[in-house]
Design a protein around this motif. Structure first.
Motif, PDB file in Angstrom:
ATOM      1  N   GLY A  99      21.733   8.846  25.147  1.00 28.24           N
ATOM      2  CA  GLY A  99      22.483   8.565  23.945  1.00 28.24           C
ATOM      3  C   GLY A  99      21.994   9.225  22.677  1.00 28.24           C
ATOM      4  N   PHE A 100      21.223  10.335  22.777  1.00 28.95           N
ATOM      5  CA  PHE A 100      20.757  11.029  21.585  1.00 28.95           C
ATOM      6  C   PHE A 100      21.057  12.514  21.693  1.00 28.95           C
ATOM      7  CE2 PHE A 100      17.809   7.436  20.854  1.00 28.95           C
ATOM      8  CZ  PHE A 100      18.002   7.271  19.482  1.00 28.95           C
ATOM      9  N   THR A 101      21.345  13.121  20.568  1.00 30.55           N
ATOM     10  CA  THR A 101      21.430  14.582  20.447  1.00 30.55           C
ATOM     11  C   THR A 101      20.610  14.964  19.221  1.00 30.55           C
ATOM     12  OG1 THR A 101      23.427  14.477  19.079  1.00 30.55           O
ATOM     13  CG2 THR A 101      23.749  14.668  21.473  1.00 30.55           C
ATOM     14  N   ASN A 102      20.342  16.247  19.093  1.00 29.21           N
ATOM     15  CA  ASN A 102      19.629  16.773  17.920  1.00 29.21           C
ATOM     16  C   ASN A 102      18.315  16.018  17.647  1.00 29.21           C
ATOM     17  OD1 ASN A 102      21.800  18.582  17.454  1.00 29.21           O
ATOM     18  ND2 ASN A 102      22.911  16.945  16.423  1.00 29.21           N
ATOM     19  N   ASP A 113      20.570  12.064  16.460  1.00 26.70           N
ATOM     20  CA  ASP A 113      21.922  11.559  16.267  1.00 26.70           C
ATOM     21  C   ASP A 113      22.333  10.830  17.542  1.00 26.70           C
ATOM     22  OD1 ASP A 113      22.043  12.890  13.811  1.00 26.70           O
ATOM     23  OD2 ASP A 113      22.754  14.730  14.760  1.00 26.70           O
ATOM     24  N   THR A 114      22.893   9.636  17.386  1.00 27.54           N
ATOM     25  CA  THR A 114      23.325   8.888  18.565  1.00 27.54           C
ATOM     26  C   THR A 114      24.671   9.406  19.039  1.00 27.54           C
ATOM     27  OG1 THR A 114      24.325   7.161  17.208  1.00 27.54           O
ATOM     28  CG2 THR A 114      22.058   6.815  17.919  1.00 27.54           C
ATOM     29  N   SER A 115      24.824   9.431  20.352  1.00 29.79           N
ATOM     30  CA  SER A 115      26.075   9.904  20.935  1.00 29.79           C
ATOM     31  C   SER A 115      26.782   8.816  21.730  1.00 29.79           C
ATOM     32  CB  SER A 115      25.806  11.118  21.828  1.00 29.79           C
ATOM     33  OG  SER A 115      24.878  10.781  22.849  1.00 29.79           O
ATOM     34  N   ASN A 116      26.189   7.617  21.779  1.00 29.30           N
ATOM     35  CA  ASN A 116      26.854   6.477  22.398  1.00 29.30           C
ATOM     36  C   ASN A 116      26.337   5.195  21.756  1.00 29.30           C
ATOM     37  OD1 ASN A 116      24.463   5.607  23.719  1.00 29.30           O
ATOM     38  ND2 ASN A 116      24.941   6.766  25.571  1.00 29.30           N
ATOM     39  N   SER A 117      26.775   4.061  22.248  1.00 28.78           N
ATOM     40  CA  SER A 117      26.386   2.790  21.616  1.00 28.78           C
ATOM     41  C   SER A 117      25.107   2.201  22.202  1.00 28.78           C
ATOM     42  CB  SER A 117      27.528   1.779  21.760  1.00 28.78           C
ATOM     43  OG  SER A 117      27.765   1.518  23.133  1.00 28.78           O
ATOM     44  N   PRO A 119      21.715   4.062  22.648  1.00 28.37           N
ATOM     45  CA  PRO A 119      20.689   5.098  22.692  1.00 28.37           C
ATOM     46  C   PRO A 119      19.313   4.493  22.953  1.00 28.37           C
ATOM     47  CG  PRO A 119      21.213   4.578  20.426  1.00 28.37           C
ATOM     48  CD  PRO A 119      22.162   3.766  21.289  1.00 28.37           C
TER      49      PRO A 119
END
Length: 191
Positions: A99-102, A113-117, A119
């Motif tokens: 659930g994380f990017t960058n 940055d979170t990519s889902n609910s 992380p």
């Protein structure tokens, strides 16, 4: 040991090779299974085996390598327990799991940055006794990309004595998503 002795002495359990018991590993310290003398229990495990399986007198002399003119051995010292991270020199072994990017260290903080609910970050492996570290403090700030404030819940998971993370091994805490730094302190549980 007493149960093992009773089992071995039961005629119904005799095998072609006679009375044989396997006392697990001598020195599987990393696996948590050992009888070799060590700092915590000294010769206690070997004393228990002698007491249960032999008629040897209880009074005896334990002999260490130094007593026999051997050693000292070059055993590296145990590294100090790292119980705080500042990320000044990088990610300090922390890993994103889902659930994380960058993800990167920015301004002395681990950020992403979170990519889902749901992380999650994992700390590097370390072992401490809860009674020595009674509180876990997490310092973080959360903010939505659009800057709107929100309330949410965080979960602190831990793994204890070779057990996996489970909901039972977690501590929920309310978090604030107002873009400001907050410290969240949770009492540690268990050993």
């Amino acid at each position: 040991l007493l149960d093992a002795k009773q089992f071995a002495e039961n005629p119904a359990n005799k095998s072609k090779i006679g009375n044989l018991l396997l006392v697990e590993a001598w020195n599987e310290f990393g696996e948590g299974s050992y009888i070799e003398p060590h700092g915590e229990s000294g010769f206690g495990y070997l004393d228990a085996i002698r007491e249960v399986f032999t008629a040897a007198p209880a009074k005896h002399a334990d002999v260490t390598p130094a007593d026999a003119g051997r050693g000292p051995y070059d055993v590296p010292p145990t590294p100090p327990v790292l119980a705080a991270w500042d990320f000044a020199g990088g990610d300090a072994g922390w890993k994103r799991t889902m659930g994380f990017t960058n993800v990167a260290v920015r301004d002395g903080a681990l950020a992403g940055d979170t990519s889902n609910s749901d992380p999650a970050f994992f700390s590097p492996a370390f072992q401490v006794l809860a009674r020595e570290f009674g509180t876990v403090v997490i310092r973080m700030k959360l903010q939505r990309a659009d800057g709107a404030a929100f309330g949410e819940q965080g979960l602190l998971f831990w793994r204890a004595n070779q057990r996996p993370e489970t909901a039972d091994a977690s501590e929920p805490f309310a978090v604030s998503g107002d873009g400001q730094w907050h410290e969240y302190a949770r009492r540690a549980r268990g050993d």
